[in-house]
Write an enzyme that holds these catalytic residues in place. Sequence first.
Site, PDB file in Angstrom:
ATOM      1  N   GLU A  44      84.779  62.458  17.053  1.00 19.19           N
ATOM      2  CA  GLU A  44      84.287  63.838  17.141  1.00 19.19           C
ATOM      3  C   GLU A  44      85.423  64.828  17.414  1.00 19.19           C
ATOM      4  O   GLU A  44      85.418  65.939  16.910  1.00 19.19           O
ATOM      5  CB  GLU A  44      83.197  63.958  18.222  1.00 19.19           C
ATOM      6  N   TYR A 127      79.618  70.983  22.141  1.00 14.26           N
ATOM      7  CA  TYR A 127      79.359  70.231  20.911  1.00 14.26           C
ATOM      8  C   TYR A 127      79.730  68.752  21.078  1.00 14.26           C
ATOM      9  O   TYR A 127      78.936  67.859  20.803  1.00 14.26           O
ATOM     10  CB  TYR A 127      80.135  70.829  19.715  1.00 14.26           C
ATOM     11  N   ASP A 145      77.483  72.835  15.968  1.00 12.33           N
ATOM     12  CA  ASP A 145      78.734  73.444  15.509  1.00 12.33           C
ATOM     13  C   ASP A 145      78.402  74.356  14.319  1.00 12.33           C
ATOM     14  O   ASP A 145      77.226  74.587  14.016  1.00 12.33           O
ATOM     15  CB  ASP A 145      79.764  72.366  15.157  1.00 12.33           C
TER      16      ASP A 145
END
Length: 356
Positions: A44, A127, A145
């Site tokens: 991520e 996020y 996002d």
Amino acid sequence: MSDKTLQDFDISGFQEKLIDWYQANKRDLPWRLDKDPYKVWVSEIMLQQTKVDTVIPYFQRFLTKYPTLYDLAYADQQDVLKTWEGLGYYSRARNLQNAVREVVESYGGEVPDNSKDLGALKGVGPYTKGAILSIAFNQPEPAVDGNVMRVLSRVLKIEDDISKAKVKKKFESYTKELISHDDPSSFNQGIMELGALVCTPKSPMCMLCPVQEYCRAFAEGIEEDLPVKSKAKKQKTIPYVTLLIRNEKKQYIIEKRSENGLLANMWQFPMVPINEIGMEHIENWFQMEYGVNVKIGNKQGKLKHVFSHIIWQIDIYDATTDSDCANDDRIRFVNHDELDDYPFPVSHQKMMKYMD
Ligand code: SF4
């Protein structure tokens, strides 16, 4: 919720269509092989501002080198930056390593599975936190996002400016309402995947879309008008002269960037902010700054490098020096082969073609 955005919206129908589609169509990506929170976390962080295709080889290399949190926690930062070299946004790598060290030292090497502790780690914003909690721990936490806001602004026909922080918060609260409690991981990844493969920024493929029947923007034919996003401020251009300084032993001078700010702790060829120093003063300035005599030669080329907030406009000159050492930790003399040991930003890697 106080507003009526989700009124009359068939939440369970939407969840089901999205999750079924995701299960049948998800791409085979290396970080989807298991739900190890460390791997989800690394992926991520790498995927922020970076395309999936670019990330795949970096992710594989990174995990080969640092297969566990413990391997990364105490690795040499220069090695970590070297492994990240070319991915950009290097503060991501530094923050990730700092946060991983904290997980080892404060949480016995277990990535926290609660919002408070996870969100307090360096570089873990809302996020990333939501992505880790939902994907690795299957908790119904929103992970919003730009990609997710694009999809939801169309599905729910939200016309607020998504570049505003308070609008992002709004999307987080809608996602909290929408997210599946049975399979939050597939729900969040399903929206991300839909945004990447079908509901793309330009020309979304509505005819192939699994949630078309729920999509308000499609129903009104306004999908290409959403999301609303005000333009980012124009970046400031800063002119530099970069010196490829060589001595008789074919060694080049490289310089370490400061430990804070843009590209912190990376290495580069000496770069002079030409508006501040002036072309005619560079040789003098270099002697004062580093105690090394240099003689500037010819211009070899130029390049432009665009960051999110500034643009470097660089003229590249060759130069010579009669020194082979310096009493200054910020610079080193290295030969061509040794350059591989240092993390260089992409702009400076491109200049290597001008070296002898
Ligand atoms: Fe996006 Fe079109 Fe699907 Fe709506 S119908 S979610 S605009 S791809």
